[in-house]
Design a protein around this motif. Structure first.
Motif, PDB file in Angstrom:
ATOM      1  N   TRP A  82      -3.321   1.184   1.657  1.00 11.08           N
ATOM      2  CA  TRP A  82      -3.153   0.087   0.667  1.00 11.08           C
ATOM      3  C   TRP A  82      -4.611   0.048  -0.143  1.00 11.08           C
ATOM      4  O   TRP A  82      -4.826  -1.042  -0.776  1.00 11.08           O
ATOM      5  CB  TRP A  82      -2.702  -1.265   1.170  1.00 11.08           C
ATOM      6  CG  TRP A  82      -1.383  -0.936   1.654  1.00 11.08           C
ATOM      7  CD1 TRP A  82      -1.241  -1.529   3.156  1.00 11.08           C
ATOM      8  CD2 TRP A  82       0.034  -0.841   0.974  1.00 11.08           C
ATOM      9  NE1 TRP A  82       0.001  -1.165   3.470  1.00 11.08           N
ATOM     10  CE2 TRP A  82       0.853  -0.872   2.357  1.00 11.08           C
ATOM     11  CE3 TRP A  82       0.519  -0.472  -0.007  1.00 11.08           C
ATOM     12  CZ2 TRP A  82       2.186  -0.580   2.013  1.00 11.08           C
ATOM     13  CZ3 TRP A  82       1.881  -0.332  -0.359  1.00 11.08           C
ATOM     14  CH2 TRP A  82       2.840  -0.240   0.706  1.00 11.08           C
ATOM     15  N   TRP A  87      -3.179  -0.003  -5.913  1.00 11.17           N
ATOM     16  CA  TRP A  87      -3.159  -1.115  -5.095  1.00 11.17           C
ATOM     17  C   TRP A  87      -4.133  -2.065  -5.304  1.00 11.17           C
ATOM     18  O   TRP A  87      -4.035  -3.441  -5.098  1.00 11.17           O
ATOM     19  CB  TRP A  87      -3.029  -0.694  -3.562  1.00 11.17           C
ATOM     20  CG  TRP A  87      -1.895   0.141  -3.364  1.00 11.17           C
ATOM     21  CD1 TRP A  87      -2.070   1.464  -3.267  1.00 11.17           C
ATOM     22  CD2 TRP A  87      -0.576  -0.133  -3.649  1.00 11.17           C
ATOM     23  NE1 TRP A  87      -0.543   1.962  -2.957  1.00 11.17           N
ATOM     24  CE2 TRP A  87       0.220   0.972  -3.462  1.00 11.17           C
ATOM     25  CE3 TRP A  87       0.299  -1.139  -4.201  1.00 11.17           C
ATOM     26  CZ2 TRP A  87       1.735   1.107  -3.470  1.00 11.17           C
ATOM     27  CZ3 TRP A  87       1.758  -1.214  -4.222  1.00 11.17           C
ATOM     28  CH2 TRP A  87       2.508  -0.061  -3.790  1.00 11.17           C
ATOM     29  N   ALA A  90      -3.862  -3.947  -8.480  1.00  7.65           N
ATOM     30  CA  ALA A  90      -2.692  -4.755  -8.216  1.00  7.65           C
ATOM     31  C   ALA A  90      -3.207  -6.293  -7.608  1.00  7.65           C
ATOM     32  O   ALA A  90      -2.802  -7.381  -8.033  1.00  7.65           O
ATOM     33  CB  ALA A  90      -1.336  -4.366  -7.644  1.00  7.65           C
ATOM     34  N   ALA A  91      -4.002  -6.121  -6.733  1.00  9.28           N
ATOM     35  CA  ALA A  91      -4.287  -7.079  -5.926  1.00  9.28           C
ATOM     36  C   ALA A  91      -5.424  -7.952  -6.820  1.00  9.28           C
ATOM     37  O   ALA A  91      -5.311  -9.221  -6.895  1.00  9.28           O
ATOM     38  CB  ALA A  91      -5.162  -6.670  -4.596  1.00  9.28           C
ATOM     39  N   ASN A 134       3.883  -0.815 -12.009  1.00  6.32           N
ATOM     40  CA  ASN A 134       2.444  -1.500 -11.489  1.00  6.32           C
ATOM     41  C   ASN A 134       1.526  -1.062 -12.486  1.00  6.32           C
ATOM     42  O   ASN A 134       0.442  -1.896 -12.943  1.00  6.32           O
ATOM     43  CB  ASN A 134       2.012  -0.853 -10.142  1.00  6.32           C
ATOM     44  CG  ASN A 134       1.525  -1.842  -9.307  1.00  6.32           C
ATOM     45  OD1 ASN A 134       0.732  -3.036  -9.555  1.00  6.32           O
ATOM     46  ND2 ASN A 134       1.867  -1.861  -7.964  1.00  6.32           N
ATOM     47  N   ASN A 181      10.833  -4.479  -9.414  1.00  3.95           N
ATOM     48  CA  ASN A 181       9.439  -3.942  -9.676  1.00  3.95           C
ATOM     49  C   ASN A 181       9.497  -3.691 -11.444  1.00  3.95           C
ATOM     50  O   ASN A 181       8.556  -4.239 -12.058  1.00  3.95           O
ATOM     51  CB  ASN A 181       8.765  -2.674  -9.176  1.00  3.95           C
ATOM     52  CG  ASN A 181       8.470  -2.905  -7.630  1.00  3.95           C
ATOM     53  OD1 ASN A 181       7.492  -3.846  -7.489  1.00  3.95           O
ATOM     54  ND2 ASN A 181       9.088  -2.286  -6.981  1.00  3.95           N
ATOM     55  N   PRO A 235       0.570  -9.578   1.536  1.00  5.73           N
ATOM     56  CA  PRO A 235       1.167  -9.214   0.134  1.00  5.73           C
ATOM     57  C   PRO A 235       2.447  -8.514   0.460  1.00  5.73           C
ATOM     58  O   PRO A 235       2.547  -7.669   1.380  1.00  5.73           O
ATOM     59  CB  PRO A 235      -0.102  -8.327  -0.494  1.00  5.73           C
ATOM     60  CG  PRO A 235      -1.127  -8.726   0.654  1.00  5.73           C
ATOM     61  CD  PRO A 235      -0.647  -8.991   2.106  1.00  5.73           C
ATOM     62  N   SER A 236       3.364  -8.467  -0.654  1.00  6.23           N
ATOM     63  CA  SER A 236       4.820  -8.176  -0.835  1.00  6.23           C
ATOM     64  C   SER A 236       4.635  -6.869  -1.288  1.00  6.23           C
ATOM     65  O   SER A 236       5.382  -5.954  -0.999  1.00  6.23           O
ATOM     66  CB  SER A 236       5.651  -9.030  -1.295  1.00  6.23           C
ATOM     67  OG  SER A 236       5.181  -9.478  -2.877  1.00  6.23           O
ATOM     68  N   ARG A 237       3.516  -6.409  -2.184  1.00  7.88           N
ATOM     69  CA  ARG A 237       3.274  -5.070  -2.847  1.00  7.88           C
ATOM     70  C   ARG A 237       4.450  -4.452  -3.431  1.00  7.88           C
ATOM     71  O   ARG A 237       4.788  -5.105  -4.599  1.00  7.88           O
ATOM     72  CB  ARG A 237       2.813  -4.154  -1.927  1.00  7.88           C
ATOM     73  CG  ARG A 237       1.360  -4.606  -1.173  1.00  7.88           C
ATOM     74  CD  ARG A 237       0.902  -3.530  -0.523  1.00  7.88           C
ATOM     75  NE  ARG A 237      -0.382  -4.109  -0.084  1.00  7.88           N
ATOM     76  CZ  ARG A 237      -0.749  -4.566   1.254  1.00  7.88           C
ATOM     77  NH1 ARG A 237       0.297  -4.724   2.158  1.00  7.88           N
ATOM     78  NH2 ARG A 237      -1.960  -4.849   1.565  1.00  7.88           N
ATOM     79  N   TRP A 238       5.329  -3.815  -3.227  1.00  3.95           N
ATOM     80  CA  TRP A 238       6.641  -3.282  -3.725  1.00  3.95           C
ATOM     81  C   TRP A 238       7.867  -3.653  -3.285  1.00  3.95           C
ATOM     82  O   TRP A 238       8.836  -3.498  -4.026  1.00  3.95           O
ATOM     83  CB  TRP A 238       6.568  -1.739  -3.980  1.00  3.95           C
ATOM     84  CG  TRP A 238       6.673  -1.299  -2.228  1.00  3.95           C
ATOM     85  CD1 TRP A 238       5.789  -0.835  -1.605  1.00  3.95           C
ATOM     86  CD2 TRP A 238       7.886  -0.924  -1.546  1.00  3.95           C
ATOM     87  NE1 TRP A 238       6.031  -0.236  -0.272  1.00  3.95           N
ATOM     88  CE2 TRP A 238       7.504  -0.397  -0.329  1.00  3.95           C
ATOM     89  CE3 TRP A 238       9.166  -1.107  -2.035  1.00  3.95           C
ATOM     90  CZ2 TRP A 238       8.503   0.090   0.575  1.00  3.95           C
ATOM     91  CZ3 TRP A 238      10.082  -0.786  -0.793  1.00  3.95           C
ATOM     92  CH2 TRP A 238       9.739  -0.363   0.253  1.00  3.95           C
ATOM     93  N   GLN A 287       3.581  -5.138   6.207  1.00  4.75           N
ATOM     94  CA  GLN A 287       3.885  -3.573   5.961  1.00  4.75           C
ATOM     95  C   GLN A 287       2.423  -2.733   6.502  1.00  4.75           C
ATOM     96  O   GLN A 287       1.630  -3.342   6.388  1.00  4.75           O
ATOM     97  CB  GLN A 287       3.716  -3.122   4.452  1.00  4.75           C
ATOM     98  CG  GLN A 287       5.237  -3.819   3.696  1.00  4.75           C
ATOM     99  CD  GLN A 287       4.910  -3.916   2.293  1.00  4.75           C
ATOM    100  OE1 GLN A 287       4.231  -4.515   1.710  1.00  4.75           O
ATOM    101  NE2 GLN A 287       5.923  -3.029   1.706  1.00  4.75           N
TER     102      GLN A 287
END
Length: 320
Positions: A82, A87, A90-91, A134, A181, A235-238, A287
């Motif tokens: 990540w 990523w 996104a953060a 994203n 997403n 974080p949930s990310r995707w 994750q």
């Protein structure tokens, strides 16, 4: 909310604290905006900005790290790393970092960053729905003209109203992960640019795809969707979970000026059931994969990020 829970939430990095001040503590706008401005200069935001490569990337790659131009594919069992550009952007975006702190990042990425898929230009996206969503959100955040990428979504929306990252393999049934997403990316574009009737209609169709399933059930059998059996993670990310889905619907309803859809009630009760006796929510299964540094707790411990999200969603729902 108990005072000790609010105090616990406020005792956090500026990236989280400003959202607690705005959405839960009811602080006036100058207060939370001042905290938000600190994201780029203190804590996680400053640390992540300092890790940016001179060419604008993080970890040398778009989606995966690269060393000397060679993709560092994760070994079996290691999980997705990540740390790469997608990523990291996104953060910073989710933390509320001021895009001005990224100066000419968008231009540097346009010059130096390409996708692992077919070496395509970064801001043009590629074929994966989640990656493109994203990229769309990060693009409008940094002021990039990603209108062509936004138009990709209605062109690739499936007949059932959703999306699936496996469409290139011939899949015609949508995935809740990909669909969530996609609508999140379209919402980010609409907030930043005003969107268009076509893009808004595509977003609404995608949200209807999820709501027809009450965010929790298969339309065909009524069985619980497997992702909903997994508690929310930060974080949930995707990944799809009820908190991430409800958080999107909250943001969409605030933009659209609509009340919460009653078909989300099952998801709300699943989320509410995760509340611990002390008013906190626990971290779900994190994750696997390399990170620059941790921003939340291990699985099973009280999570500030999950608690913030759950409290914010339930306040929106219960007010209505």
């Amino acid at each position: 909310m108990a005072d000790d829970v609010l105090t616990w939430l406020l005792d956090s990095d500026p990236a989280l604290r400003w959202q607690v001040e705005r959405d839960l503590a009811g602080e006036p706008e100058p207060v939370w905006r001042a905290t938000r401005a600190r994201v780029a200069t203190e804590g996680w935001g400053a640390r992540l900005l300092a890790l940016q490569d001179p060419d604008g990337q993080w970890a040398g790659g778009a989606f995966f790290p690269k060393v000397d131009g060679e993709v560092q594919w994760p070994a079996e069992g290691e999980g997705q790393p990540w740390t790469a550009t997608t990523w990291s952007l996104a953060a910073l975006r989710d933390w509320g970092c001021d895009p001005a702190a990224l100066a000419d990042t968008a231009d540097r990425l346009a010059q130096n960053c390409t996708w692992e898929y077919d070496d395509l230009p970064y801001w043009g996206g590629e074929v994966d729905v989640c990656i493109n969503a994203n990229t769309l959100a990060s693009g409008v955040w940094l002021g990039v003209d990603v209108e062509a990428l936004a138009a990709w979504f209605p062109a690739h929306q499936l007949d059932d109203g959703g999306w699936n990252c496996e469409w290139v393999e011939g899949t015609t049934r949508s995935s809740v992960h990909s669909t969530l997403n996609a609508v999140r990316g379209l919402l980010a574009d609409e907030v930043a640019t005003g969107g268009s009737d076509e893009l808004r209609a595509a977003r609404h169709r995608g949200e209807e795809h999820l709501l027809a399933r009450r965010l929790t059930r298969r339309l065909s059998s009524g069985a619980m969707l497997e992702p909903c059996l997994v508690p929310p993670t930060a974080p949930s990310r995707w990944r799809y979970d009820v908190l991430r889905a409800l958080d999107h619907l909250r943001s969409a309803s605030l933009l659209d000026g609509t009340d919460p859809d009653p078909r989300a009630a099952d998801a709300v009760e699943l989320l509410r059931a995760g509340r611990q006796p002390d008013g906190r929510w626990l971290q779900g299964p994190v994750q696997p994969g390399a990170v620059w540094f941790p921003v939340d707790v291990p699985e099973g411990e009280p999570s500030r990020w999950v608690t913030l999200g759950a409290r914010r969603v339930l306040a929106w729902w219960d007010r209505a």
